[in-house]
Every structure is written in C-alpha cells, then in structure tokens.
Design a protein around this motif. Structure first.
Motif, PDB file in Angstrom:
ATOM      1  N   ILE A 177       1.007  -1.202  -0.086  1.00  0.00           N
ATOM      2  CA  ILE A 177      -0.001   0.017  -0.066  1.00  0.00           C
ATOM      3  C   ILE A 177       0.845   1.382   0.103  1.00  0.00           C
ATOM      4  CG2 ILE A 177      -1.745   1.366   1.275  1.00  0.00           C
ATOM      5  CD1 ILE A 177      -2.847  -1.446   2.545  1.00  0.00           C
ATOM      6  N   SER A 178       0.816   1.510  -1.063  1.00  0.00           N
ATOM      7  CA  SER A 178       1.845   2.874  -1.358  1.00  0.00           C
ATOM      8  C   SER A 178       1.038   4.332  -1.289  1.00  0.00           C
ATOM      9  CB  SER A 178       2.811   2.919  -2.483  1.00  0.00           C
ATOM     10  OG  SER A 178       3.551   1.967  -2.767  1.00  0.00           O
ATOM     11  N   ASP A 179       0.083   4.487  -1.941  1.00  0.00           N
ATOM     12  CA  ASP A 179      -0.734   5.625  -1.903  1.00  0.00           C
ATOM     13  C   ASP A 179      -2.291   5.663  -2.495  1.00  0.00           C
ATOM     14  OD1 ASP A 179      -1.541   8.469  -2.495  1.00  0.00           O
ATOM     15  OD2 ASP A 179       0.062   8.778  -4.159  1.00  0.00           O
ATOM     16  N   PRO A 180      -3.048   6.047  -1.827  1.00  0.00           N
ATOM     17  CA  PRO A 180      -4.425   5.796  -1.800  1.00  0.00           C
ATOM     18  C   PRO A 180      -4.926   6.943  -2.947  1.00  0.00           C
ATOM     19  CG  PRO A 180      -4.303   6.889   0.307  1.00  0.00           C
ATOM     20  CD  PRO A 180      -2.958   6.807  -0.115  1.00  0.00           C
ATOM     21  N   THR A 181      -4.228   7.781  -3.237  1.00  0.00           N
ATOM     22  CA  THR A 181      -4.794   8.845  -4.095  1.00  0.00           C
ATOM     23  C   THR A 181      -5.126   8.265  -5.480  1.00  0.00           C
ATOM     24  OG1 THR A 181      -3.255  10.520  -3.013  1.00  0.00           O
ATOM     25  CG2 THR A 181      -4.478  11.277  -5.058  1.00  0.00           C
ATOM     26  N   GLY A 182      -6.174   8.505  -5.982  1.00  0.00           N
ATOM     27  CA  GLY A 182      -6.534   8.198  -7.290  1.00  0.00           C
ATOM     28  C   GLY A 182      -7.362   6.859  -7.406  1.00  0.00           C
ATOM     29  N   CYS A 183      -7.383   5.970  -6.112  1.00  0.00           N
ATOM     30  CA  CYS A 183      -7.996   4.578  -5.969  1.00  0.00           C
ATOM     31  C   CYS A 183      -9.336   4.690  -6.671  1.00  0.00           C
ATOM     32  CB  CYS A 183      -7.949   3.905  -4.726  1.00  0.00           C
ATOM     33  SG  CYS A 183      -5.997   3.290  -4.335  1.00  0.00           S
ATOM     34  N   GLY A 184     -10.133   5.630  -5.867  1.00  0.00           N
ATOM     35  CA  GLY A 184     -11.544   5.755  -6.312  1.00  0.00           C
ATOM     36  C   GLY A 184     -11.876   6.018  -7.857  1.00  0.00           C
ATOM     37  N   ASP A 185     -10.873   6.682  -8.541  1.00  0.00           N
ATOM     38  CA  ASP A 185     -10.882   6.909  -9.733  1.00  0.00           C
ATOM     39  C   ASP A 185     -10.555   5.645 -10.691  1.00  0.00           C
ATOM     40  OD1 ASP A 185     -11.446   9.516  -9.518  1.00  0.00           O
ATOM     41  OD2 ASP A 185      -9.536  10.382  -9.724  1.00  0.00           O
ATOM     42  N   ALA A 186      -9.474   4.816 -10.240  1.00  0.00           N
ATOM     43  CA  ALA A 186      -9.355   3.685 -11.051  1.00  0.00           C
ATOM     44  C   ALA A 186     -10.420   2.763 -10.955  1.00  0.00           C
ATOM     45  CB  ALA A 186      -8.044   3.105 -10.288  1.00  0.00           C
ATOM     46  N   TYR A 187     -11.016   2.620  -9.771  1.00  0.00           N
ATOM     47  CA  TYR A 187     -12.238   1.883  -9.498  1.00  0.00           C
ATOM     48  C   TYR A 187     -13.465   2.144 -10.439  1.00  0.00           C
ATOM     49  CZ  TYR A 187     -16.178  -0.483  -7.034  1.00  0.00           C
ATOM     50  OH  TYR A 187     -17.346  -1.348  -6.400  1.00  0.00           O
ATOM     51  N   ARG A 188     -13.575   3.466 -10.688  1.00  0.00           N
ATOM     52  CA  ARG A 188     -14.645   3.952 -11.609  1.00  0.00           C
ATOM     53  C   ARG A 188     -14.476   3.534 -13.030  1.00  0.00           C
ATOM     54  NH1 ARG A 188     -14.981   5.729  -6.797  1.00  0.00           N
ATOM     55  NH2 ARG A 188     -16.713   6.851  -6.005  1.00  0.00           N
ATOM     56  N   ALA A 189     -13.262   3.492 -13.398  1.00  0.00           N
ATOM     57  CA  ALA A 189     -12.639   2.908 -14.721  1.00  0.00           C
ATOM     58  C   ALA A 189     -13.063   1.831 -14.870  1.00  0.00           C
ATOM     59  CB  ALA A 189     -11.286   3.099 -15.059  1.00  0.00           C
ATOM     60  N   GLY A 190     -12.845   0.971 -13.790  1.00  0.00           N
ATOM     61  CA  GLY A 190     -13.086  -0.622 -13.996  1.00  0.00           C
ATOM     62  C   GLY A 190     -14.724  -0.662 -13.954  1.00  0.00           C
ATOM     63  N   LEU A 191     -15.572   0.308 -13.503  1.00  0.00           N
ATOM     64  CA  LEU A 191     -17.054   0.257 -13.531  1.00  0.00           C
ATOM     65  C   LEU A 191     -17.511   0.551 -14.766  1.00  0.00           C
ATOM     66  CD1 LEU A 191     -18.505   2.139 -10.547  1.00  0.00           C
ATOM     67  CD2 LEU A 191     -18.430  -0.552 -10.710  1.00  0.00           C
ATOM     68  N   LEU A 192     -16.933   1.504 -15.296  1.00  0.00           N
ATOM     69  CA  LEU A 192     -17.197   2.205 -16.900  1.00  0.00           C
ATOM     70  C   LEU A 192     -16.949   0.577 -17.859  1.00  0.00           C
ATOM     71  CD1 LEU A 192     -15.757   5.596 -16.864  1.00  0.00           C
ATOM     72  CD2 LEU A 192     -18.245   5.111 -17.328  1.00  0.00           C
ATOM     73  N   TYR A 193     -15.496   0.047 -17.846  1.00  0.00           N
ATOM     74  CA  TYR A 193     -15.091  -1.006 -18.499  1.00  0.00           C
ATOM     75  C   TYR A 193     -16.308  -2.202 -18.475  1.00  0.00           C
ATOM     76  CZ  TYR A 193     -12.609  -5.201 -20.355  1.00  0.00           C
ATOM     77  OH  TYR A 193     -12.245  -5.992 -21.232  1.00  0.00           O
TER      78      TYR A 193
END
Length: 302
Positions: free
Chosen positions: A236-252
C-alpha cells in the motif's frame, strides 16, 4: 484535470496541532519529499480506461499551464479533442500534505475547472457512456442534463463535489443518472441531504455503487445488494486516485455488458493495482497480466 503536488511530512500532524489553539492556528510542516503528479478525476479515469483497452474522451477546462499535461496525454495516446484551454486561468491544482499516519491536509485551487460549463457534451462523437465526476458545479449540472437529453447513459459520481449541492439538486442529478457511485462517507451525506435511504436511492437508478476502502464495495441493483471483496495488494503506497481507478473498472464492465459481480471485481482490482504505486497515473499493466491477476484473486476469468 488537475496537477497534484504531493508532500510528505515525516511526523504526525497531531504532534504539532494543539486542539485548544486551533482558533489561532499557525503551523509550518517541513516536507522533504515532494512530487508533482498528473491528476484530476477526468485524467485519472481516462488513464485507467486506456490501460483496459478502451478509448476514453476527456471533457474538461484547463489553464495556460496545461502544456506538460497535454504532452503526457499525447504520450499515453489519450485524446485532448474535448479539452478547452482558458488562457487567463490556471489548471486545477491540489496541494496535498500527508503525514506518517496517512492523514492529509489538502488545499485545492479549482482554476479553470470553475468554468467547466463552457464545455458541452459532444454530439458529433460515437459516445456510448459517460461519467459526471467532480467539476465546477454549473458544469456538473449542465453535463448531467445534456447526457440525459442525448439519451447517453452515465454515472453520477459527485465525490468531493457533493457539498456544493443541496438535497433537491442531488435528487435531480440522481434521477437523471443511470448509475450512481459514492464512497461510504458520501453515501451518508447523500442520505442526509435527500432524506432517502440507500435502498430508496437505489430504486431511482439501475445501480448504486458504494465503495468501502479495504472492506470492498457494495452494489445495490434491482432490489439486491451484491458484496464485492477487496482485491489483494502486494503493498500500500498511495491511496490517491484509487476511487478513479475503481470507476474506470465500472465503466469497463458496463461498456462490455458484464454482470455486476464481475464488473465490481474488475473495479476492485483496478483500485488495488493503483494503490501499489505513488501518484495516480504511474501504474501499468497489460490486459493479459490483468486477466491473470483477476483469476488469481477471484478464481475465474471474464
């Protein structure tokens, strides 16, 4: 679109902030570690979707200082077609100081983001799905209305922009959206402002997705709640942007007509991959690697 200036304070804020003196707060933190990253919800989501093999279109307003970011997008083969430069503004800027306990103090200058309403949802592209994420308030409301008028399904992702809206405005945005995604704190705030429970809100959309950090996520759809486990992380290095990565997965998952258990797990794995790297757009993988890691985590393939 935003630049993220991330600084690390090698101590705990609580050791330097006196609760009884917050009314005269005047503190300075030595931050020997500093990074400047490319960020902003639109850029982050697009970067992650590109890793998944899709062709996202970023719609945003940026400032006169955007050229380095523009060059980065070009290197990643991401389109800047619908990014508008405002010469008298700065691109959004986030200044984030993190202590050793993972606590963060953030100052955010919206800059050109405040004029996002100058952009309209394109009608000349083959757009199958959209997402309205944190942006200028007027822009978020306009773009949600335009997606609805154009009959383009979209995710409403209010994020840190939620405090800008009252209950009536939030309900209108929910009703215009096809799906809604929130973290656990935002879900509590949405319930408080609208007076509706999660189950009642879920009835107004095709799905309501709630992320719970390390506890995974929940997807409410068609009267049922699907629990999505968190994917395993090597570090676990940096939580910044994890929510955006998750949302990309939803869109995919939505773009590829996958079921909710699989879509949620793809999103979960995207967040896990992101958290292993500093910054929001520094992780890389091939689809073969992603599919293998998906199988290793969840025991099946998609």
């Amino acid at each position: 679109m935003a630049y993220d200036t991330i600084m690390v304070f090698h101590d705990h804020f609580k050791n330097h902030i006196l609760p009884e003196k917050v009314h005269i707060l005047n503190v300075s933190f030595l931050v020997p570690v500093m990074r400047r990253e490319y960020g902003g919800c639109a850029g982050n989501i697009a970067y992650n979707l590109k890793l998944l093999g899709e062709e996202p279109l970023i719609m945003a307003t940026v400032g006169h200082d955007f050229e380095p970011y523009s060059q980065w997008l070009s290197q990643q083969h991401l389109s800047s077609q619908y990014i508008r430069v405002l010469d008298n503004q700065y691109t959004g800027q986030a200044y984030i100081t993190t202590d050793e306990g993972g606590n963060q103090i953030t100052a955010f200058h919206p800059g050109a983001m405040s004029f996002s309403q100058l952009q309209g949802v394109p009608t000349d592209g083959d757009i199958s799905i959209g997402i309205v994420s944190p942006d200028g308030k007027d822009g978020m409301m306009l773009h949600a209305e335009q997606f609805a008028e154009l009959d383009i399904p979209f995710i409403f992702d209010p994020g840190q922009g939620m405090p800008m809206f009252n209950g009536e405005e939030l309900l209108k945005l929910v009703d215009q959206a096809t799906w809604v995604t929130l973290n656990d704190y935002e879900s509590e705030l949405l319930q408080e402002r609208t007076g509706l429970s999660l189950e009642q809100l879920a009835e107004r959309v095709q799905a309501l997705i709630i992320t719970l950090g390390g506890q995974g996520s929940k997807i409410y759809s068609q009267g049922e709640c699907t629990d999505i486990p968190a994917a395993q992380t090597a570090s676990i290095s940096d939580p910044t942007g994890c929510g955006d990565a998750y949302r990309a997965g939803l869109l995919y998952g939505l773009m590829n007509d996958l079921d909710w258990p699989t879509t949620g797990r793809i999103a979960s794995l995207m967040g896990a991959i992101k958290i292993e790297q500093h910054g929001t757009q520094n992780h890389v993988f091939s689809m073969a690697e992603f599919r293998q890691r998906f199988h290793d985590n969840f025991g099946y393939t998609f």
